[in-house]
Design a protein around this motif. Structure first.
Motif, PDB file in Angstrom:
ATOM      1  N   TYR A  31      42.340  -2.862  -0.647  1.00 50.94           N
ATOM      2  CA  TYR A  31      40.896  -2.675  -0.615  1.00 50.94           C
ATOM      3  C   TYR A  31      40.154  -3.789  -1.321  1.00 50.94           C
ATOM      4  O   TYR A  31      38.983  -4.041  -1.035  1.00 50.94           O
ATOM      5  N   ASP A  35      37.030  -5.797   0.316  1.00 51.01           N
ATOM      6  CA  ASP A  35      35.823  -6.100  -0.447  1.00 51.01           C
ATOM      7  C   ASP A  35      35.465  -7.583  -0.333  1.00 51.01           C
ATOM      8  O   ASP A  35      34.301  -7.948  -0.129  1.00 51.01           O
ATOM      9  N   ASN A  38      33.985  -8.262   3.016  1.00 50.66           N
ATOM     10  CA  ASN A  38      32.602  -7.810   3.081  1.00 50.66           C
ATOM     11  C   ASN A  38      31.667  -8.832   2.439  1.00 50.66           C
ATOM     12  O   ASN A  38      30.594  -9.127   2.958  1.00 50.66           O
ATOM     13  N   GLN A  61      29.626  -4.458   7.890  1.00 50.19           N
ATOM     14  CA  GLN A  61      29.609  -4.400   6.432  1.00 50.19           C
ATOM     15  C   GLN A  61      29.594  -2.954   5.943  1.00 50.19           C
ATOM     16  O   GLN A  61      30.302  -2.605   4.996  1.00 50.19           O
ATOM     17  N   ASN A  62      28.805  -2.110   6.580  1.00 46.08           N
ATOM     18  CA  ASN A  62      28.796  -0.697   6.204  1.00 46.08           C
ATOM     19  C   ASN A  62      30.140  -0.032   6.502  1.00 46.08           C
ATOM     20  O   ASN A  62      30.633   0.764   5.703  1.00 46.08           O
ATOM     21  N   PHE A  65      32.778  -0.711   3.878  1.00 47.76           N
ATOM     22  CA  PHE A  65      32.703   0.171   2.708  1.00 47.76           C
ATOM     23  C   PHE A  65      33.481   1.449   2.979  1.00 47.76           C
ATOM     24  O   PHE A  65      34.162   1.981   2.097  1.00 47.76           O
ATOM     25  N   ALA A  69      36.658   2.842   0.947  1.00 47.69           N
ATOM     26  CA  ALA A  69      36.686   4.200   0.390  1.00 47.69           C
ATOM     27  C   ALA A  69      37.946   4.940   0.828  1.00 47.69           C
ATOM     28  O   ALA A  69      38.589   5.621   0.016  1.00 47.69           O
TER      29      ALA A  69
END
Length: 182
Positions: A31, A35, A38, A61-62, A65, A69
């Motif tokens: 992750y 990140d 992104n 980009q959304n 996330f 998560a």
């Protein structure tokens, strides 16, 4: 609320609804790469881009996330963080198909070059491929369940980024630079 908690000062971090793990744990590596991807996409969006590419990158980009998560959660289904679906993969495929209508057929390898927007998207493509490799590593860890959709999503995203970089150049009138064998 302070941004620093000092709980990571010993080289560990907490997973969402899970244990504390070392910061070089394969899950954290995966992750962390998402990140970084992104952030590079945010940088690409600082450049003038064709509107369709700008819109897709904003959506991606959304979605990244959501990928992060899910990766930060040992049991994303139970915790309700398994948000990426086949619909997201299909949307990337549709965006690829739409952009390819503006592109000449690819008959040889091309260099990652051109204008700044395209070059930044090429960098994002490289980071995306690295994130995908980290995700595959994580998926092969014992007792780790990773949704195959996440791997498929990152794979398709790297395809999209390649086509988006090409389209950014072509729509700006930039010529593609073919690879020259040594």
């Amino acid at each position: 609320m302070k941004i620093y908690t000092k709980t990571g000062d010993t080289g560990e971090t907490g997973l969402f609804a899970g244990p504390r793990v070392r910061k070089d744990n394969p899950r954290i590596e995966a992750y962390g790469e998402v990140d970084e991807l992104n952030a590079v996409l945010g940088l690409a969006r600082c450049e003038p881009l064709p509107p369709a590419i700008e819109q897709t990158l904003a959506a991606v980009q959304n979605e990244l996330f959501a990928v992060g998560a899910e990766l930060a959660t040992p049991d994303p289904v139970k915790m309700g963080t398994a948000w990426i679906s086949g619909t997201h993969v299909a949307a990337l495929e549709q965006a690829i198909d739409e952009l390819e209508t503006h592109l000449p057929p690819l008959r040889q390898f091309i260099l990652p070059a051109g204008n700044r927007g395209a070059c930044t998207i090429h960098i994002a493509r490289g980071v995306c491929r690295r994130a995908e490799r980290r995700l595959v590593t994580l998926a092969n860890e014992p007792n780790i369940e990773i949704s195959e959709l996440l791997i498929r999503y990152l794979n398709r995203l790297s395809d999209y980024l390649f086509v988006a970089a090409r389209a950014t150049n072509v729509l700006a009138g930039e010529k593609e630079i073919p690879w020259q064998k040594p």
